[in-house]
Write a protein that holds these residues in place. Sequence first.
Motif, short mmCIF file in Angstrom:
data_model
loop_
_atom_site.label_atom_id
_atom_site.label_comp_id
_atom_site.label_asym_id
_atom_site.label_seq_id
_atom_site.Cartn_x
_atom_site.Cartn_y
_atom_site.Cartn_z
N UNK A 10 0.89 -1.30 0.20
CA UNK A 10 0.13 -0.06 -0.06
C UNK A 10 1.03 1.29 -0.08
N UNK A 11 0.80 2.12 -0.92
CA UNK A 11 1.53 3.36 -1.27
C UNK A 11 0.67 4.47 -0.93
N UNK A 12 -0.80 4.39 -0.57
CA UNK A 12 -1.39 5.77 -0.22
C UNK A 12 -2.59 5.47 -0.98
N UNK A 13 -3.49 6.64 -0.74
CA UNK A 13 -4.77 6.83 -1.34
C UNK A 13 -4.69 6.77 -2.97
N UNK A 14 -3.48 7.41 -3.62
CA UNK A 14 -3.79 7.82 -5.03
C UNK A 14 -3.08 6.67 -5.84
N UNK A 15 -2.81 5.23 -5.04
CA UNK A 15 -2.04 4.34 -5.75
C UNK A 15 -2.95 3.03 -5.45
N UNK A 49 -4.23 3.79 4.48
CA UNK A 49 -4.25 3.95 3.27
C UNK A 49 -4.46 5.45 2.94
N UNK A 50 -5.43 5.97 3.51
CA UNK A 50 -5.84 7.48 3.30
C UNK A 50 -5.17 8.26 4.43
N UNK A 51 -3.87 7.65 5.09
CA UNK A 51 -3.21 8.38 6.08
C UNK A 51 -3.95 9.12 7.26
N UNK A 56 3.28 4.24 9.17
CA UNK A 56 4.04 4.77 8.01
C UNK A 56 3.58 3.99 6.62
N UNK A 57 3.94 4.83 5.70
CA UNK A 57 3.74 4.25 4.31
C UNK A 57 5.08 4.31 3.44
N UNK A 58 5.32 3.33 2.68
CA UNK A 58 4.45 2.38 2.11
C UNK A 58 4.63 1.18 3.20
#
Length: 372
Positions: A10-15, A49-51, A56-58
């Motif tokens: 998971x790299x965040x909301x936009x990925x 995912x949406x911070x 921590x991400x990823x």
Amino acid sequence: MTTTANAAICRGHDHPFTIEPVELADLAADEILVRVVACGICHTDLAVRDAQLPVPLPVVLGHEGAGIVEAVGSGVTGTKPGDRVVMSFNSCGTCPSCDVDAPTYCYNFFPHNWSGTRADGTPTMRYKGEPMAANFFGQSTFASHAIAHDRNTFVLPSRFDGIPLDMIAPIGCGLMTGAGAVLNAMQVRAGLPIAVFGSGTVGMAAIMAAKIVGANPIIAVDVNDERLALAKELGATHAFNARDDAVGKIKELVPQGLGYAFDTTGINKVIEDAWNLLAPKGICGIVGASDPADNLTFNEAAFMGGGRTVMGILGGNSDGAPFLLELLDHHLAGRFPFDKLIGHFDFSEINEAIEASEAGHVVKPVLRISAE
Ligand code: CXF
Ligand code: ZN
């Protein structure tokens, strides 16, 4: 010996999540290597995912895993290779909350669940040779294999052999959260009215549990009529659409007030409305993820004068294996038919599963990761 696994990163909301090879570390003394058979998707995964949570991400998420043990660390005694297991959140085992079997309130919850590493700071996973955030809820089970821990990995007794692991998986978070709020936290009494706001996994589990204890009436409130119909199948005696004066309808149905109001929405106005519906001695249970900046307003005289309670509840006050097995026994007896909430997806369809959940088409998506 390190283990290669395929994990959804998971790299965040936009990925989109991408399934890629990773390396799992050698097992520490309390750790258990699990071949993951299935994992449920929970809103908390999406909040990370949406911070919205400080993870921590990823990162490799997944915290409703079930599978088969492949290896155990040198200090693990209760679990052995070949065991069917279900995983849940992790806890330290030594703080004042863990001392009284209240691990959902573990003083060291963050380092054991959300830091992205082991509690001692070492990584459990590497990606292209570099440390990758994992050990999410002590498992990170959006993966073919996971490192879990003695304290959050529970062997399934053989009486549950007939329930597939791809059904059992979500018992370790969403289902225990809703059912535990009713059975453990609010200790809902037979014959008293309860209203459940929000008909996702947590709300539906609460409704099934309210039926188990004989609450009456059991009122489901949601904006989705299909969900309300399912809530009635699972035990709600009444179902009101929130867009259609649900508050007025509850007042009419239960003029003396509610014994219990259970909020799973995290929406300020819903919680305040729910609280205002309470009878004397009523309990308003709160589990919904809300905006961290939100404050609630209650009338002090009504609060004190009626002996009312506002109760924050985490993880249904689950004490681990005893409660999860109790719920599975209810399932075997036909009293906790949570299978009606589940929609299955192949691991490779993780992004479609998330979309189906966010669009409200599936109450509880479960990823099938390997054959049992
Ligand atoms: C958690 C919250 C903390 C206790 C266990 C369950 N919720 C996850 O989605
Ligand atoms: Zn969860």
